[in-house]
Design a protein around this motif. Structure first.
Motif, PDB file in Angstrom:
ATOM      1  N   VAL A 267     -14.439  -3.119 -33.905  1.00 50.88           N
ATOM      2  CA  VAL A 267     -14.382  -4.588 -33.261  1.00 50.88           C
ATOM      3  C   VAL A 267     -13.609  -3.862 -31.347  1.00 50.88           C
ATOM      4  N   TRP A 268     -14.795  -4.483 -30.048  1.00 48.55           N
ATOM      5  CA  TRP A 268     -15.211  -3.725 -29.164  1.00 48.55           C
ATOM      6  C   TRP A 268     -14.037  -6.032 -28.562  1.00 48.55           C
ATOM      7  N   THR A 269     -12.782  -5.724 -28.153  1.00 47.39           N
ATOM      8  CA  THR A 269     -12.919  -6.706 -27.099  1.00 47.39           C
ATOM      9  C   THR A 269     -12.190  -6.375 -26.028  1.00 47.39           C
ATOM     10  N   THR A 270     -12.014  -7.397 -25.248  1.00 51.59           N
ATOM     11  CA  THR A 270     -10.388  -7.357 -24.264  1.00 51.59           C
ATOM     12  C   THR A 270      -9.610  -8.375 -24.477  1.00 51.59           C
ATOM     13  N   ASP A 271      -9.028  -8.021 -24.057  1.00 50.70           N
ATOM     14  CA  ASP A 271      -7.259  -8.523 -24.043  1.00 50.70           C
ATOM     15  C   ASP A 271      -6.891  -9.981 -23.052  1.00 50.70           C
ATOM     16  N   HIS A 272      -8.403 -10.173 -22.517  1.00 50.27           N
ATOM     17  CA  HIS A 272      -8.100 -11.506 -21.883  1.00 50.27           C
ATOM     18  C   HIS A 272      -9.022 -11.065 -20.783  1.00 50.27           C
ATOM     19  N   GLY A 273      -9.193 -12.614 -19.359  1.00 41.38           N
ATOM     20  CA  GLY A 273     -10.386 -12.535 -18.963  1.00 41.38           C
ATOM     21  C   GLY A 273      -9.787 -11.467 -17.434  1.00 41.38           C
ATOM     22  N   ASP A 274     -10.637 -10.996 -17.107  1.00 39.44           N
ATOM     23  CA  ASP A 274     -10.551 -10.545 -15.525  1.00 39.44           C
ATOM     24  C   ASP A 274      -9.803  -9.864 -14.755  1.00 39.44           C
ATOM     25  N   ALA A 275      -9.533  -8.730 -14.377  1.00 41.11           N
ATOM     26  CA  ALA A 275      -8.368  -8.398 -12.830  1.00 41.11           C
ATOM     27  C   ALA A 275      -8.231  -9.443 -11.903  1.00 41.11           C
ATOM     28  N   LEU A 276      -8.882 -10.272 -11.472  1.00 37.49           N
ATOM     29  CA  LEU A 276      -9.106 -10.110 -10.424  1.00 37.49           C
ATOM     30  C   LEU A 276      -8.125 -11.727  -9.786  1.00 37.49           C
ATOM     31  N   PRO A 277      -7.945 -12.105  -9.187  1.00 35.80           N
ATOM     32  CA  PRO A 277      -7.127 -13.287  -9.051  1.00 35.80           C
ATOM     33  C   PRO A 277      -8.035 -14.724  -9.106  1.00 35.80           C
ATOM     34  N   ARG A 278      -6.585 -15.425  -9.180  1.00 31.32           N
ATOM     35  CA  ARG A 278      -7.238 -16.480  -9.927  1.00 31.32           C
ATOM     36  C   ARG A 278      -8.264 -16.672 -11.236  1.00 31.32           C
ATOM     37  N   ALA A 279      -8.515 -15.624 -12.094  1.00 33.44           N
ATOM     38  CA  ALA A 279      -9.172 -14.860 -12.943  1.00 33.44           C
ATOM     39  C   ALA A 279      -7.589 -14.735 -14.006  1.00 33.44           C
ATOM     40  N   LYS A 280      -7.181 -13.467 -13.641  1.00 31.24           N
ATOM     41  CA  LYS A 280      -6.047 -12.606 -14.445  1.00 31.24           C
ATOM     42  C   LYS A 280      -4.397 -13.883 -14.032  1.00 31.24           C
TER      43      LYS A 280
END
Length: 554
Positions: A267-280
């Protein structure tokens, strides 16, 4: 697409222990701070050959969403199968709150019945091992992992499963830090003094990342100022993604080399959305929408796409189902291969470091409703860590120079709209608020009601001030201590055994036969021999661990 969804369900429906004949190994790879900027998700800029190949061999999920747009609250949802607002883990971070007694920080005391899924997998016969990040907000109970190694800066341990003793199926969780927001720091970037030690180490990491992305080729969201600095930072994010993809390739190569492909679910995923502002840190899709790929040992469903709505709280029941383990009643999610499909996902944003906020969101397959409970405050206020990075620096500079257009300035203005409604099909950047559109009145009302019902259903702990919540968890704002384990002789299978308990509410117990041996999760009375002794300790999530107690059997 409907056929692909049907096919994925039919080839995986009914998945259980009997599908494999024995419990499969489970390899869980989690990248940091990343939306679906992956080639297999249609991103033409991303260079991700290893993840793309994994998707060809597995099932690609397109509508997966975090419960919060930032790591610690969302990781508490991931590890528990419960929403952060149900457990008191919703603030970012619990460790930063000044307490009335002059101390700083707390660990949330979660509902007593909640057990993190790695502990439940151990109970079901698995060995568990974690690499690097945890960030659960209720402490790190010693009963979750047989082995827990590495930190943010540790070299990748690609064959993590080899840290275990063997003889049992394994659950290995590898957290990849290479796409974290911190890796957007430039070599000449200046960090706030409080983060200097962290950022100095980040700068050393930058040498490992190859520049493969042309800044001129990236898409700049309409709410960012389109400057060379912003473009270079977005390109850096893609370069970090390319490096992370190489790490995924290294892990999968190790799995194949060790002959484990035929009995391991990946299983591959990420812990939340992008590292950029208004994302993270946000509840916009840029902060919540994440990729997910599942590869089965027999490649069932290979190359298919699944469009069902999935929440981060659905991961825990999914892993337990893979293991054939019981699903406890406290779980607020449902397995991603179950017949039950959700109509909505829910998310929350609360205090970020020491910047207060309260935002709630609900989304169906197309529309997103956001409720701002502190509309008198602008979305962006000074936030030391986030403001160190290039896009945010350029954004603040644009505000100071009065060069931002209305879409870019919106996030600095107050009051905010109390209600936001977006058609994500026609407005994927979520910049055209439909909350005041008369044609959307019925939909707005329906989604408001769904959000309110969810808050009631999950027993929202954010209805009281954070300090009051902590005072109820930690009387006198001092962390409670788990009651020491008690030993009692009993009989099991015609042997003399020792039962071990703690009087703390549903505390977990670890034991071992001798100092220096690995701690085992206590699940049943332990057989003992004459002239032997047992060590044990207990932990209630959010409490201090008990002292280690010994029992000597004459």
């Amino acid at each position: 697409m409907r056929m692909l969804r049907w096919l994925t369900f039919t080839v995986v429906a009914g998945l259980s222990l009997t599908a494999w004949g024995k419990q499969p190994n489970i390899l869980f790879i989690v990248a940091e701070d990343l939306s679906p900027r992956i080639g297999t998700y249609g991103d033409e800029i991303a260079k991700t050959p290893n993840i793309d190949a994994l998707a060809e061999q597995g099932i690609r999920f397109t509508n997966v969403y975090a419960a919060a747009g930032v790591c610690a609250p969302n990781r508490s949802a991931l590890i528990s199968g419960m929403y952060p607002i149900s457990m008191g883990t919703h603030q970012m971070r619990t460790s930063q709150l000044p307490l009335p007694n002059g101390k700083t920080g707390y660990e949330a005391v979660t509902p007593a019945q909640m057990k993190a899924f790695p502990e439940l997998l151990r109970r079901a016969g698995y060995e568990t091992v974690n690499f690097a990040k945890k960030d659960y907000q209720f402490g790190t109970p010693s009963t979750l992992w047989d082995k827990d190694i590495g930190n943010y800066f540790s070299p990748l341990k690609a064959d993590l499963w080899n840290e275990l003793s063997g003889g049992k199926p394994f659950f290995a969780m590898i957290n990849l830090m290479s796409t974290h927001e911190g890796h957007l720091l430039t070599e000449d970037g200046k960090a706030a003094e409080k983060f200097k030690g962290f950022t100095d180490l980040i700068k050393k990491d930058l040498a490992r990342v190859q520049a493969v992305t042309d800044p001129a080729s990236v898409t700049v969201p309409p709410y960012y100022p389109d400057t060379p600095v912003v473009r270079r930072s977005i390109a850096q994010h893609y370069d970090n993604i390319h490096y992370m993809d190489s790490q995924v390739g290294e892990i999968l190569a190790a799995l194949k080399r060790d002959g484990l492909n035929d009995n391991t679910i990946v299983v591959w995923t990420t812990d939340h959305g992008d590292a950029l502002p208004r994302a993270k840190r946000s509840v916009y899709d840029t902060g919540l929408h994440i990729p997910l790929i599942v590869r089965f040992p027999d490649r069932r469903g290979a190359g298919t796409q699944n469009d069902r709505l999935i929440s981060m709280v659905d991961f825990a029941p999914t892993f337990l189902s893979f293991a054939g383990a019981p699903l406890p009643d406290f779980l607020q999610g449902t397995g991603i291969f179950s017949g039950e499909q959700r109509e909505y996902i829910f998310a929350a944003r609360d205090r970020m470091d020491m910047v207060p906020d309260k935002v709630r969101a609900v989304r169906d397959l197309r529309f997103k409703y956001i409720r701002n409970d502190m509309p008198e405050l602008p979305y962006f206020r000074p936030l030391v860590f986030r403001d160190m990075f290039p896009v945010m620096i350029a954004w603040w500079e644009g505000l100071n120079k009065q060069s931002l257009n209305p879409a870019q300035q919106f996030y600095f203005e107050a009051p905010r709209p109390g209600d936001e409604l977006y058609d994500t099909d026609n407005d994927p950047w979520e910049t055209r608020n439909l909350a005041d559109d008369p044609s959307q009145r019925a939909r707005l009302s329906r989604m408001k009601k769904a959000l309110k019902n969810w808050e009631v259903q999950v027993h929202d702990k954010s209805t009281e001030p954070e300090t009051s919540m902590v005072g109820a968890m930690w009387p006198g704002f001092e962390q409670p201590v788990t009651a020491s384990p008690q030993f009692k002789l009993t009989e099991c299978n015609r042997q003399v055994c020792v039962a071990i308990t703690s009087s703390s509410d549903n505390a977990s117990v670890a034991w071992r036969m001798a100092a220096g041996e690995p701690w085992q999760l206590y699940t049943q009375p332990v057989p003992v021999q004459p002239n032997s002794y047992i060590e044990a300790k207990a932990v209630r999530y959010g409490y201090q661990e008990s002292n280690v107690e010994q029992y000597h059997h004459d």
